[in-house]
Design a protein around this motif. Sequence first.
Motif, PDB file in Angstrom:
ATOM      1  N   ASN A  73      73.860  43.021  40.523  1.00 27.52           N
ATOM      2  CA  ASN A  73      73.768  42.271  39.276  1.00 27.52           C
ATOM      3  C   ASN A  73      73.283  40.851  39.548  1.00 27.52           C
ATOM      4  O   ASN A  73      73.702  40.210  40.524  1.00 27.52           O
ATOM      5  N   ILE A  74      72.415  40.408  38.643  1.00 27.32           N
ATOM      6  CA  ILE A  74      71.958  39.017  38.640  1.00 27.32           C
ATOM      7  C   ILE A  74      72.461  38.405  37.330  1.00 27.32           C
ATOM      8  O   ILE A  74      72.193  38.946  36.254  1.00 27.32           O
ATOM      9  N   THR A  75      73.167  37.287  37.392  1.00 28.35           N
ATOM     10  CA  THR A  75      73.709  36.647  36.190  1.00 28.35           C
ATOM     11  C   THR A  75      73.122  35.250  36.045  1.00 28.35           C
ATOM     12  O   THR A  75      73.160  34.451  36.993  1.00 28.35           O
ATOM     13  N   VAL A  76      72.554  34.993  34.857  1.00 28.15           N
ATOM     14  CA  VAL A  76      72.012  33.669  34.536  1.00 28.15           C
ATOM     15  C   VAL A  76      72.919  33.047  33.481  1.00 28.15           C
ATOM     16  O   VAL A  76      73.070  33.590  32.390  1.00 28.15           O
ATOM     17  N   GLU A  77      73.530  31.899  33.830  1.00 25.56           N
ATOM     18  CA  GLU A  77      74.434  31.216  32.910  1.00 25.56           C
ATOM     19  C   GLU A  77      73.865  29.846  32.554  1.00 25.56           C
ATOM     20  O   GLU A  77      73.426  29.106  33.439  1.00 25.56           O
ATOM     21  N   ILE A  78      73.890  29.546  31.247  1.00 24.09           N
ATOM     22  CA  ILE A  78      73.519  28.205  30.789  1.00 24.09           C
ATOM     23  C   ILE A  78      74.551  27.794  29.752  1.00 24.09           C
ATOM     24  O   ILE A  78      74.736  28.495  28.751  1.00 24.09           O
ATOM     25  N   GLY A 103      61.690  18.466  27.468  1.00 18.94           N
ATOM     26  CA  GLY A 103      61.749  18.348  28.923  1.00 18.94           C
ATOM     27  C   GLY A 103      60.570  19.046  29.561  1.00 18.94           C
ATOM     28  O   GLY A 103      59.602  19.417  28.881  1.00 18.94           O
ATOM     29  N   ASP A 104      60.637  19.233  30.871  1.00 18.64           N
ATOM     30  CA  ASP A 104      59.530  19.851  31.607  1.00 18.64           C
ATOM     31  C   ASP A 104      59.761  21.365  31.652  1.00 18.64           C
ATOM     32  O   ASP A 104      60.404  21.901  32.571  1.00 18.64           O
ATOM     33  N   SER A 105      59.233  22.076  30.636  1.00 15.62           N
ATOM     34  CA  SER A 105      59.447  23.515  30.529  1.00 15.62           C
ATOM     35  C   SER A 105      58.756  24.275  31.664  1.00 15.62           C
ATOM     36  O   SER A 105      59.259  25.295  32.144  1.00 15.62           O
ATOM     37  N   PHE A 106      57.607  23.772  32.113  1.00 17.82           N
ATOM     38  CA  PHE A 106      56.867  24.464  33.173  1.00 17.82           C
ATOM     39  C   PHE A 106      57.667  24.459  34.478  1.00 17.82           C
ATOM     40  O   PHE A 106      57.835  25.488  35.137  1.00 17.82           O
ATOM     41  N   LYS A 107      58.200  23.283  34.863  1.00 15.46           N
ATOM     42  CA  LYS A 107      58.977  23.199  36.107  1.00 15.46           C
ATOM     43  C   LYS A 107      60.275  23.985  35.981  1.00 15.46           C
ATOM     44  O   LYS A 107      60.717  24.635  36.940  1.00 15.46           O
ATOM     45  N   LEU A 108      60.918  23.939  34.811  1.00 17.51           N
ATOM     46  CA  LEU A 108      62.152  24.702  34.624  1.00 17.51           C
ATOM     47  C   LEU A 108      61.881  26.206  34.761  1.00 17.51           C
ATOM     48  O   LEU A 108      62.657  26.931  35.383  1.00 17.51           O
ATOM     49  N   SER A 109      60.764  26.666  34.177  1.00 14.78           N
ATOM     50  CA  SER A 109      60.397  28.084  34.309  1.00 14.78           C
ATOM     51  C   SER A 109      60.214  28.464  35.768  1.00 14.78           C
ATOM     52  O   SER A 109      60.688  29.513  36.229  1.00 14.78           O
ATOM     53  N   GLN A 110      59.527  27.600  36.505  1.00  9.84           N
ATOM     54  CA  GLN A 110      59.270  27.901  37.907  1.00  9.84           C
ATOM     55  C   GLN A 110      60.570  27.937  38.710  1.00  9.84           C
ATOM     56  O   GLN A 110      60.750  28.781  39.595  1.00  9.84           O
ATOM     57  N   VAL A 111      61.506  27.012  38.404  1.00  5.55           N
ATOM     58  CA  VAL A 111      62.798  26.996  39.082  1.00  5.55           C
ATOM     59  C   VAL A 111      63.541  28.305  38.829  1.00  5.55           C
ATOM     60  O   VAL A 111      64.054  28.958  39.749  1.00  5.55           O
ATOM     61  N   LEU A 112      63.609  28.738  37.551  1.00  6.51           N
ATOM     62  CA  LEU A 112      64.349  29.959  37.211  1.00  6.51           C
ATOM     63  C   LEU A 112      63.684  31.200  37.797  1.00  6.51           C
ATOM     64  O   LEU A 112      64.363  32.116  38.274  1.00  6.51           O
ATOM     65  N   ILE A 113      62.360  31.255  37.754  1.00  4.08           N
ATOM     66  CA  ILE A 113      61.644  32.396  38.348  1.00  4.08           C
ATOM     67  C   ILE A 113      61.966  32.513  39.833  1.00  4.08           C
ATOM     68  O   ILE A 113      62.272  33.595  40.351  1.00  4.08           O
ATOM     69  N   ASN A 114      61.934  31.368  40.558  1.00  4.87           N
ATOM     70  CA  ASN A 114      62.205  31.393  41.995  1.00  4.87           C
ATOM     71  C   ASN A 114      63.649  31.780  42.292  1.00  4.87           C
ATOM     72  O   ASN A 114      63.921  32.545  43.228  1.00  4.87           O
ATOM     73  N   HIS A 159      74.306  22.880  32.108  1.00  9.38           N
ATOM     74  CA  HIS A 159      74.619  23.419  33.433  1.00  9.38           C
ATOM     75  C   HIS A 159      73.939  24.785  33.600  1.00  9.38           C
ATOM     76  O   HIS A 159      74.087  25.660  32.748  1.00  9.38           O
ATOM     77  N   PHE A 160      73.178  24.953  34.670  1.00 13.29           N
ATOM     78  CA  PHE A 160      72.477  26.194  34.973  1.00 13.29           C
ATOM     79  C   PHE A 160      73.116  26.816  36.223  1.00 13.29           C
ATOM     80  O   PHE A 160      73.391  26.115  37.200  1.00 13.29           O
ATOM     81  N   ASN A 161      73.293  28.127  36.159  1.00 13.73           N
ATOM     82  CA  ASN A 161      73.881  28.831  37.301  1.00 13.73           C
ATOM     83  C   ASN A 161      73.247  30.222  37.413  1.00 13.73           C
ATOM     84  O   ASN A 161      73.255  30.993  36.454  1.00 13.73           O
ATOM     85  N   VAL A 162      72.661  30.514  38.567  1.00 13.91           N
ATOM     86  CA  VAL A 162      72.066  31.831  38.835  1.00 13.91           C
ATOM     87  C   VAL A 162      72.861  32.464  39.979  1.00 13.91           C
ATOM     88  O   VAL A 162      72.873  31.943  41.098  1.00 13.91           O
ATOM     89  N   THR A 163      73.518  33.585  39.677  1.00 17.58           N
ATOM     90  CA  THR A 163      74.437  34.216  40.632  1.00 17.58           C
ATOM     91  C   THR A 163      73.997  35.648  40.908  1.00 17.58           C
ATOM     92  O   THR A 163      73.511  36.341  40.010  1.00 17.58           O
ATOM     93  N   ASP A 164      74.150  36.065  42.166  1.00 16.12           N
ATOM     94  CA  ASP A 164      73.911  37.468  42.503  1.00 16.12           C
ATOM     95  C   ASP A 164      75.075  37.981  43.340  1.00 16.12           C
ATOM     96  O   ASP A 164      75.837  37.187  43.910  1.00 16.12           O
ATOM     97  N   ASN A 213      61.705  34.874  28.167  1.00 12.50           N
ATOM     98  CA  ASN A 213      60.371  35.207  28.679  1.00 12.50           C
ATOM     99  C   ASN A 213      60.373  35.315  30.197  1.00 12.50           C
ATOM    100  O   ASN A 213      59.701  36.178  30.778  1.00 12.50           O
ATOM    101  N   VAL A 214      61.115  34.416  30.864  1.00 14.85           N
ATOM    102  CA  VAL A 214      61.199  34.464  32.326  1.00 14.85           C
ATOM    103  C   VAL A 214      61.822  35.777  32.778  1.00 14.85           C
ATOM    104  O   VAL A 214      61.327  36.458  33.680  1.00 14.85           O
ATOM    105  N   ILE A 215      62.924  36.163  32.125  1.00 13.22           N
ATOM    106  CA  ILE A 215      63.614  37.410  32.488  1.00 13.22           C
ATOM    107  C   ILE A 215      62.718  38.613  32.240  1.00 13.22           C
ATOM    108  O   ILE A 215      62.634  39.532  33.067  1.00 13.22           O
ATOM    109  N   GLU A 216      61.997  38.612  31.100  1.00 15.53           N
ATOM    110  CA  GLU A 216      61.099  39.729  30.786  1.00 15.53           C
ATOM    111  C   GLU A 216      59.986  39.854  31.818  1.00 15.53           C
ATOM    112  O   GLU A 216      59.559  40.954  32.174  1.00 15.53           O
ATOM    113  N   SER A 217      59.494  38.700  32.314  1.00 15.12           N
ATOM    114  CA  SER A 217      58.403  38.750  33.291  1.00 15.12           C
ATOM    115  C   SER A 217      58.848  39.359  34.618  1.00 15.12           C
ATOM    116  O   SER A 217      58.024  39.798  35.410  1.00 15.12           O
ATOM    117  N   LEU A 218      60.176  39.394  34.861  1.00 14.61           N
ATOM    118  CA  LEU A 218      60.704  39.941  36.109  1.00 14.61           C
ATOM    119  C   LEU A 218      61.332  41.321  35.907  1.00 14.61           C
ATOM    120  O   LEU A 218      62.034  41.828  36.789  1.00 14.61           O
TER     121      LEU A 218
END
Length: 717
Positions: free
Chosen positions: A488-493, A464-475, A506-511, A434-439
């Motif tokens: 390319n933007i790569t999201v790894e979990i 867990g805290d889904s709202f804060k996690l969403s905000q972290v990933l969106i940012n 483990h979360f990793n957001v790479t560009d 959903n986060v990826i679709e919103s962007l």
Amino acid sequence: MKYVLYIIILLLNTSLFLQAQEITERENDSINTVLKYVNELNNKGEYGKAIEIATQTLEYIEGSERYELIGKSFNGLAFSYAELKDKDKAFEYSFKARDYFIKAKDTLNIVLIYNDIGVTYEDFGMIDEANKAYKKAIDVLELDKPHKYVIYAKVNIGKNLIEHSNNYKEGLEYLYDALDSAIILGLDPKSDHIYGEIYLSFGYAFHKLKRFTESELYFQKAIDLANNEKYLHSKEEIYSKRTKLYKEDKSYRHALFMMDKYLEIKDSINKLDNMALAKNIEARYKVKESEEELSYLTKEKNIREAQLSKFYNYNLLLILLTCLLLLTTYLIIKRNTQLKQAKDIAEHLSSVKSDFYSEISHELRTPLYAVVELSNILLRENTNAKHEEYLESLKFSGNHLLALINNVLQLNKVESGKMRAESLNFELKLLITNVIESLEYALRSSNNKIHLKYDDNIPKTVGGDSFKLSQVLINLISNGIKFTNNGNITVEIFLLKNDKGIVKLHFNVTDDGQGIPIEKQSQVFEDFYQEHASKDQTHKGTGLGLSIVKRLVSVMGGNVLLKSELGVGSSFSFDLSFDKIATSNGVELDVERGLEKIKDCKFLIVDDNKINQLVTRKVLENFNLKSEVVDSGRKAIELIRNGGFDCVLMDLHMPQLDGYETSKLIREFNKNIVIVALTAASLEEVEVKIKDSEIDDYVLKPFFNKDLIITISKLIK
């Protein structure tokens, strides 16, 4: 006022006289304490320190009539210099000590100083002079009853006559006289050290006179006394002298035996000396206290003399100080009052600020709820391809504005100390999708591609805290999009640990964008920092995204790490732990099952905002759910009394009768109907009130439609 001033002067004068008397009485005790410490230092072999303190003491009491204390100070110096083999100074200070004891008419100390002078003569091999000093000690104390100090003088003379002059007859007479004196004084023959000295000298004399039976008897008495009282140094002297005597007699077997005894005792003494050395080192820490005491006495003397010589001037000074103290006290009280007023103002401003953020949170999120949801509805229902791009742009703008508002509000929570992690059950992969679709729109406009690498071993549902996690990933994803073009933007979990109901991910957001210079990497997490400010770039923003990311991740128990290389790209990573939720236990229901459960239910929408009424009703209609709408709490209560509703979707912010009060009134006559709060306020502000109002659950606006359906389906029986 004049009489008050006279009273203050009188009190101060009385205080000064009393203080002077107290100092004089305390001085004698303090000086005696210091002189005892000088003796302790001499006994421990710390002669330099003993000389320093004794000299300072003499400087302090010099010119006074405290002759006894002056004599003791000189005696301490004499002992130190005698041990240091400084003959001239040893005798100089010994005779000075004698002269001051004579001035003080202190008979016992006169006897002692003559004894000490005799010992000093002995140390330098001057035996005849030593005996003369001992005889003077005996002559000084002409009393009917002998004194113990005189016994030592007699023993010393007897020992010197026997060992150095071979005058056994006269030497034995002194020893017998000393023994009789000790018996008359009632000294204990089993414990008093003087008997050991007498027995040792008897044993030595009788051996020289070939009276071996008597010699052995007295040597044994000396050893028994030393054994009973553990006089190791006495035993050492006994075995040393007997070894010497046997060697003179060429009785080498006996000499060897005594030598073994001597060495055994010597070894014990060495061990005790080592222990004493350790204690001595520890005791050195107390030296500073004695030095401070002596320094204190010197300062007190100077202060007292100044007080006595300038009495009235000090009275005036004390009066002035008192006035200054009163003035200072007044200023402090006044300043404290001002500080309290400032504190009250600050607390009021903080409360106003908190209320403002709470209100602005509701006022901003409420229309955004309409923008986001209406754009979703139009995208689903719109059949005109020409308008699709406009609607996607509208949806993206709404989501972007929502993320910006969330960042600002989160910053306020951090500053006020109200931020905390929540625990909700959610599907992690669905949240990320959903986060990826919103962007999606932002990705297309920057011609970037996004890639998701998701570990299938991760449990479907976590807590867990889904709202804060969403905000972290969106940012983080938005940050990557902002600084990347045609990239390319790569999201790894991926799963790190799955054990005992906890999953660690483990979360990793790479560009592969422009990257961050190494000297700027420590700044990117600061509030309002913007990398584009130092470059000719078009990137704009608040500078809060990464700052909020760091704080949100920290609240959830993680730490954000940054790796970046200029011209290569950036990577943001962190580890978080979540509760492992078993999806088979029915806690989390999917949308299809939830819709099947609530398809025949009737909903009452309570909201004073017309647009929100339209949006919420449209959401339900899209799921083929029936609903009615009212714009006030009073109307809602009337409809519910008449029955026919299974669930109430309650707005909390309404005029006159808000959602909390409306829910409380409903619960007075209906305990079974499900009440779900739809609120744009932050969770920390409403959670407690929701529980107190007996509202079953809540959904934060804007929401994912799936979350609304699942929340309702879990509550309806």
